[in-house]
Design a protein around this motif. Sequence first.
Motif, PDB file in Angstrom:
ATOM      1  N   ASP A   7       0.821  -1.203   0.000  1.00  0.00           N
ATOM      2  CA  ASP A   7       0.000   0.000   0.000  1.00  0.00           C
ATOM      3  C   ASP A   7       0.855   1.253   0.000  1.00  0.00           C
ATOM      4  O   ASP A   7       0.327   2.362   0.031  1.00  0.00           O
ATOM      5  N   ARG A   8       2.164   1.083  -0.005  1.00  0.00           N
ATOM      6  CA  ARG A   8       3.049   2.239   0.039  1.00  0.00           C
ATOM      7  C   ARG A   8       2.967   3.029  -1.261  1.00  0.00           C
ATOM      8  O   ARG A   8       3.064   2.477  -2.357  1.00  0.00           O
ATOM      9  N   VAL A   9       2.767   4.356  -1.135  1.00  0.00           N
ATOM     10  CA  VAL A   9       2.703   5.220  -2.307  1.00  0.00           C
ATOM     11  C   VAL A   9       4.093   5.325  -2.920  1.00  0.00           C
ATOM     12  O   VAL A   9       5.094   5.496  -2.219  1.00  0.00           O
ATOM     13  N   THR A  10       4.170   5.228  -4.225  1.00  0.00           N
ATOM     14  CA  THR A  10       5.454   5.285  -4.918  1.00  0.00           C
ATOM     15  C   THR A  10       5.513   6.494  -5.832  1.00  0.00           C
ATOM     16  O   THR A  10       4.496   7.171  -6.088  1.00  0.00           O
ATOM     17  N   ILE A  11       6.687   6.726  -6.370  1.00  0.00           N
ATOM     18  CA  ILE A  11       6.870   7.832  -7.306  1.00  0.00           C
ATOM     19  C   ILE A  11       6.034   7.613  -8.563  1.00  0.00           C
ATOM     20  O   ILE A  11       5.571   8.566  -9.193  1.00  0.00           O
ATOM     21  N   SER A  12       5.785   6.331  -8.907  1.00  0.00           N
ATOM     22  CA  SER A  12       4.948   6.032 -10.069  1.00  0.00           C
ATOM     23  C   SER A  12       3.512   6.489  -9.840  1.00  0.00           C
ATOM     24  O   SER A  12       2.841   6.961 -10.774  1.00  0.00           O
ATOM     25  N   ASP A  13       3.019   6.364  -8.600  1.00  0.00           N
ATOM     26  CA  ASP A  13       1.667   6.837  -8.281  1.00  0.00           C
ATOM     27  C   ASP A  13       1.573   8.350  -8.462  1.00  0.00           C
ATOM     28  O   ASP A  13       0.582   8.874  -8.991  1.00  0.00           O
ATOM     29  N   VAL A  14       2.601   9.054  -7.984  1.00  0.00           N
ATOM     30  CA  VAL A  14       2.615  10.512  -8.129  1.00  0.00           C
ATOM     31  C   VAL A  14       2.643  10.890  -9.606  1.00  0.00           C
ATOM     32  O   VAL A  14       1.910  11.772 -10.058  1.00  0.00           O
ATOM     33  N   ALA A  15       3.484  10.212 -10.381  1.00  0.00           N
ATOM     34  CA  ALA A  15       3.603  10.508 -11.802  1.00  0.00           C
ATOM     35  C   ALA A  15       2.278  10.273 -12.527  1.00  0.00           C
ATOM     36  O   ALA A  15       1.860  11.075 -13.372  1.00  0.00           O
ATOM     37  N   ALA A  16       1.601   9.171 -12.171  1.00  0.00           N
ATOM     38  CA  ALA A  16       0.332   8.857 -12.829  1.00  0.00           C
ATOM     39  C   ALA A  16      -0.723   9.915 -12.514  1.00  0.00           C
ATOM     40  O   ALA A  16      -1.472  10.350 -13.405  1.00  0.00           O
ATOM     41  N   LEU A  17      -0.799  10.318 -11.253  1.00  0.00           N
ATOM     42  CA  LEU A  17      -1.797  11.323 -10.869  1.00  0.00           C
ATOM     43  C   LEU A  17      -1.512  12.667 -11.522  1.00  0.00           C
ATOM     44  O   LEU A  17      -2.435  13.391 -11.936  1.00  0.00           O
ATOM     45  N   ALA A  18      -0.230  13.008 -11.647  1.00  0.00           N
ATOM     46  CA  ALA A  18       0.137  14.306 -12.232  1.00  0.00           C
ATOM     47  C   ALA A  18       0.177  14.272 -13.755  1.00  0.00           C
ATOM     48  O   ALA A  18       0.247  15.331 -14.398  1.00  0.00           O
ATOM     49  N   GLY A  19       0.164  13.062 -14.333  1.00  0.00           N
ATOM     50  CA  GLY A  19       0.207  12.955 -15.788  1.00  0.00           C
ATOM     51  C   GLY A  19       1.572  13.260 -16.373  1.00  0.00           C
ATOM     52  O   GLY A  19       1.670  13.827 -17.469  1.00  0.00           O
ATOM     53  N   VAL A  20       2.644  12.883 -15.647  1.00  0.00           N
ATOM     54  CA  VAL A  20       4.006  13.105 -16.129  1.00  0.00           C
ATOM     55  C   VAL A  20       4.806  11.828 -15.926  1.00  0.00           C
ATOM     56  O   VAL A  20       4.317  10.838 -15.362  1.00  0.00           O
ATOM     57  N   SER A  21       6.045  11.827 -16.347  1.00  0.00           N
ATOM     58  CA  SER A  21       6.911  10.671 -16.152  1.00  0.00           C
ATOM     59  C   SER A  21       7.500  10.663 -14.750  1.00  0.00           C
ATOM     60  O   SER A  21       7.529  11.698 -14.064  1.00  0.00           O
ATOM     61  N   THR A  22       7.979   9.498 -14.320  1.00  0.00           N
ATOM     62  CA  THR A  22       8.643   9.421 -13.004  1.00  0.00           C
ATOM     63  C   THR A  22       9.903  10.266 -13.003  1.00  0.00           C
ATOM     64  O   THR A  22      10.262  10.843 -11.965  1.00  0.00           O
TER      65      THR A  22
END
Length: 346
Positions: A7-22
Amino acid sequence: MAQRRTDRVTISDVAALAGVSTAAVSKIVNGKGSFPQATRDRVQRAVVQLNWAPSAAAVALRGARTRAIGMVAGRTPDVLNSDPHFALLIAGIESELAPRDHGLLLHIVGEQPDAAERAYRRLATERRVDGVILTESRVGDPRFALLRGLRLPAVLVGTPWQSDPVPTVRAAEQDQGMADAVEHLVGLGHRRIGYVSGPEDRVHTGRRRAVFTEALARHGLSPSHLLASDFAGQTTGSLVEKVLATADRPSALVLANDMMALAALAAAQRTGRQVPRDLSLIGHDDLPVGHLLHPRLTTVRQDLAGLGRAAALSVLQQLGEEPAGPLPEVTPPQLVVRESTGPAPG
């Protein structure tokens, strides 16, 4: 082998929500690369929404400390350019940071209410500073709660809006200079004494005005005029001209800073009045320009450099980079009498 879910939030989750690359998230969070402000804002919102932070290992790889202290100035660049107040404060801050290999990161964000909040969030989420120095507390100031939520060490220069755990630095007997200014004018025979303050939303505006009014009341007097202007003096001159055109015009004015006093001096000259024969003026801060005027400006000297030094050391103490202990004393405000004040007109 099946991959274990987490359940740990990752940089990929942030990238997906923001619509950008990791890679873009990594660069923006670390203050690198060149991205449109809209992209940076999307990433910062995603970081806050997901409560994401880089792993401890990643932070350790790039260093847990930035060795930078932030300061967000809620004024426009043209106002800062015309008011040396901040330059003296910054000089004091740098005198303590520079020898310790720390830098000051200054953000000039203008007067928009949410501009400062966005700046603090950027500083925290991008991990660009280790702590911040606050100036000019305002009525309803939201910065203290915000910075606690961001876990960003902070110190306020001046008086807070309300009692708060954020440390403050200020001079002892900080009201004495204003009280002495009133005593000086009353001693010269003035009875019609006005005050021109800074913007109404600043905490120190209300405090100084109260001290001014109370000092007059001790002599059975009331303010002849209570006006509010901008700190750079851009509207002060027109206000003073209007007041000097009235039948009950003041014989003396106390102003919230020296730049405003300069504007008042020019207004008096434009209306054919001499300082101090027709109008006495007292400024505040004792900026270097006050020595160059004719007549030289009577003012309340404020230890701006000392405030800056104390603020810098307070933040460094919170970061554990300086031993805990008393901060250097800040010299109390002191009335400096020069030629812009004289006896009340007969």
